[in-house]
Design a protein around this motif. Structure first.
Motif, mmCIF file in Angstrom:
data_model
loop_
_atom_site.group_PDB
_atom_site.id
_atom_site.type_symbol
_atom_site.label_atom_id
_atom_site.label_comp_id
_atom_site.label_asym_id
_atom_site.label_seq_id
_atom_site.Cartn_x
_atom_site.Cartn_y
_atom_site.Cartn_z
ATOM 1 N N UNK A 1 1.526 -9.164 5.905
ATOM 2 C CA UNK A 1 0.876 -8.344 4.874
ATOM 3 C C UNK A 1 1.858 -7.346 4.282
ATOM 4 N N UNK A 2 2.740 -6.781 5.120
ATOM 5 C CA UNK A 2 3.743 -5.845 4.618
ATOM 6 C C UNK A 2 4.733 -6.512 3.674
ATOM 7 N N UNK A 3 5.126 -7.753 3.967
ATOM 8 C CA UNK A 3 6.043 -8.476 3.082
ATOM 9 C C UNK A 3 5.395 -8.718 1.718
ATOM 10 N N UNK A 4 4.150 -9.167 1.723
ATOM 11 C CA UNK A 4 3.447 -9.414 0.456
ATOM 12 C C UNK A 4 3.227 -8.111 -0.310
ATOM 13 N N UNK A 5 3.002 -7.034 0.407
ATOM 14 C CA UNK A 5 2.892 -5.714 -0.218
ATOM 15 C C UNK A 5 4.201 -5.373 -0.920
ATOM 16 N N UNK B 1 -2.188 -4.106 -4.377
ATOM 17 C CA UNK B 1 -3.360 -3.393 -3.854
ATOM 18 C C UNK B 1 -4.009 -4.150 -2.702
ATOM 19 N N UNK B 2 -4.281 -5.440 -2.889
ATOM 20 C CA UNK B 2 -4.989 -6.188 -1.861
ATOM 21 C C UNK B 2 -4.189 -6.275 -0.567
ATOM 22 N N UNK C 1 -1.463 0.865 -14.776
ATOM 23 C CA UNK C 1 -2.763 0.967 -14.121
ATOM 24 C C UNK C 1 -3.536 2.127 -14.747
ATOM 25 N N UNK C 2 -4.752 1.831 -15.208
ATOM 26 C CA UNK C 2 -5.599 2.862 -15.803
ATOM 27 C C UNK C 2 -5.860 3.955 -14.766
ATOM 28 N N UNK C 3 -5.843 5.210 -15.190
ATOM 29 C CA UNK C 3 -5.915 6.325 -14.254
ATOM 30 C C UNK C 3 -7.179 6.298 -13.405
ATOM 31 N N UNK C 4 -8.334 5.981 -13.985
ATOM 32 C CA UNK C 4 -9.576 5.966 -13.195
ATOM 33 C C UNK C 4 -9.509 4.906 -12.093
ATOM 34 N N UNK C 5 -8.969 3.744 -12.411
ATOM 35 C CA UNK C 5 -8.825 2.686 -11.424
ATOM 36 C C UNK C 5 -7.778 3.082 -10.380
ATOM 37 N N UNK C 6 -6.753 3.780 -10.813
ATOM 38 C CA UNK C 6 -5.722 4.244 -9.894
ATOM 39 C C UNK C 6 -6.305 5.217 -8.875
ATOM 40 N N UNK C 7 -7.154 6.115 -9.356
ATOM 41 C CA UNK C 7 -7.807 7.071 -8.455
ATOM 42 C C UNK C 7 -8.699 6.341 -7.449
ATOM 43 N N UNK C 8 -9.463 5.358 -7.938
ATOM 44 C CA UNK C 8 -10.347 4.603 -7.051
ATOM 45 C C UNK C 8 -9.555 3.870 -5.981
ATOM 46 N N UNK C 9 -8.429 3.272 -6.364
ATOM 47 C CA UNK C 9 -7.607 2.534 -5.401
ATOM 48 C C UNK C 9 -7.040 3.462 -4.330
ATOM 49 N N UNK C 10 -6.608 4.648 -4.737
ATOM 50 C CA UNK C 10 -6.063 5.608 -3.776
ATOM 51 C C UNK C 10 -7.160 6.107 -2.839
ATOM 52 N N UNK C 11 -8.342 6.360 -3.371
ATOM 53 C CA UNK C 11 -9.457 6.836 -2.541
ATOM 54 C C UNK C 11 -9.816 5.793 -1.475
ATOM 55 N N UNK C 12 -9.851 4.522 -1.856
ATOM 56 C CA UNK C 12 -10.153 3.468 -0.881
ATOM 57 C C UNK C 12 -9.116 3.468 0.241
ATOM 58 N N UNK C 13 -7.857 3.646 -0.120
ATOM 59 C CA UNK C 13 -6.816 3.709 0.908
ATOM 60 C C UNK C 13 -7.065 4.838 1.895
#
Length: 392
Positions: free
Chosen positions: A57-61, A90-91, A160-172
């Protein structure tokens, strides 16, 4: 156009790509060495299956990081921004976090819940991880580009659109908050495998990556165009993901190379001193590559939890005893159907008044001792078994 100075892709970017690839390659060699020495018990205890999945997973990241952070130029058919950002960057970052969560959950299940973590439990855990990440990626894929990831054609940039960027960071942050809860539950584990301190170190590395990512992604919208920011972001992700794997397998791999027998002896000795009711079972069978095998709940004595379990399927057929300079062997099959006499003519030593060898009486069960450590009889001659038999 964007009011910033654009740094074109150049030699520093290529150097970072080469260095990052070498770091991931070095970690891959460590994992390959660990698999080649999987019978070495300190390595086998690290659950190499999940550790290998974490590194993949780290390599694909890292592959997703290169176009997302702007270290490579995307031209022509390669400008597929949703593929690189959503499906790789992201995934795979989420999969990386969730695999660590599963690994900590396995420790919690074994030590705190006194339940095994093997067989189909591994499969179900992996399916849950993949299902969560794939659903997130599919939803993101079918949302309009104005809500997720867009392409700036003039400068060939995936943005990356800012709203989507915020959502992705929050999930992390939410995922690693779940990891924090599991690590808190592991705080009282003090065993030969050093799980709590190892888990805490991994979590601290993850927090450093999350803080850096949050500042870079939210504070610098066009960071891929600024060389120092994109190089910093890529190197932090690369070093962090590899350090986490090193924390898991680094010590046993190093000791396997430079102090193989000594470290294993110390490791087993410490395992003996732990004396935990629910502990690892270090399997000697070919299938014992999964670390988290729970000892039987009946194992209440220190002697029980400190011995290698050779498996119930392995019958002990002979007992050797040195008598007058030679050995006599007592075959379990030599017992008569009534179970009270021995047909073997050599049944002369270590017997009771009925002529039955001590180790073959019906109220005794033979246990093999730990290799390289002294046998422990911590309650006189023998310990009580769960069914009132005596364990030798």
């Amino acid at each position: 156009m964007l009011g910033i100075t654009v740094d074109p892709v150049g030699t520093p970017d290529k150097i970072v790509i080469i260095v990052g690839s070498c770091i991931y390659g070095f970690t891959a060699l460590m994992i390959a060495f660990a698999w080649l020495n999987i019978k070495y018990r300190p390595i086998r205890a690290k659950n190499m299956t999940w550790t290998t999945l974490i590194h993949i997973a780290g390599i694909l990241w890292f592959v997703g990081d290169l176009p997302t952070n702007g270290l490579v130029e995307l031209k022509g058919v390669w400008i597929i921004c949703k593929l690189w950002i959503i499906w790789f960057r992201i995934m795979c970052c989420y999969i990386f976090a969730l695999l660590h969560m599963v690994r900590f959950f396995a420790l919690d299940r074994v030590f705190n819940q006194n339940k095994p973590f093997r067989g189909m439990t591994n499969v179900y855990a992996l399916l849950v991880v993949l299902l969560f990440c794939v659903i997130f990626a599919i939803i993101s894929q079918f949302l309009p580009s104005t809500m997720t990831v867009s392409t700036t054609v003039d400068i060939e940039l995936c943005n990356v659109v800012m709203h989507y960027r915020i959502a992705a960071v929050v999930v992390q942050w939410v995922l690693w908050a779940g990891v924090a809860v599991l690590i808190f539950r592991l705080r009282n584990i003090q065993s030969s495998f050093n799980e709590f301190h190892e888990s805490l170190a991994i979590f601290l590395v993850a927090i450093c990556i999350l803080l850096e990512s949050s500042v870079t992604l939210l504070g610098f919208e066009y960071y891929p165009l600024i060389m120092k920011h994109r190089l910093e972001k890529t190197l932090m992700d690369c070093l962090g993901s590899n350090i986490m794997v090193w924390l898991i397998i680094g010590q046993p791999v190093y000791m396997c190379i430079f102090n193989r027998r000594g470290f294993e002896a110390q490791w087993l000795e410490k395992l003996t001193r732990d004396g935990r009711k629910a502990a690892y079972e270090v399997s000697s069978g070919q299938g014992g590559t999964t670390a988290y095998y729970k000892m039987g709940e009946r194992d209440t004595s220190m002697m029980q939890s400190s011995h290698i379990n050779f498996g119930s399927s392995e019958a002990i057929h002979t007992l050797s005893a040195a008598v007058n300079g030679h050995q006599n062997y007592y075959d379990i099959n030599a017992l008569s159907p009534e179970g009270n006499t021995l047909t073997s003519p050599e049944a002369v030593a270590f017997t009771n008044n009925d002529g039955i060898p001590l180790a073959l009486r019906n109220n005794l069960q033979i246990r093999r001792p730990v290799l390289n450590t002294p046998t422990m009889f911590n309650v006189g001659f023998a310990d009580p078994h769960h069914d009132d038999r005596r364990i030798l």
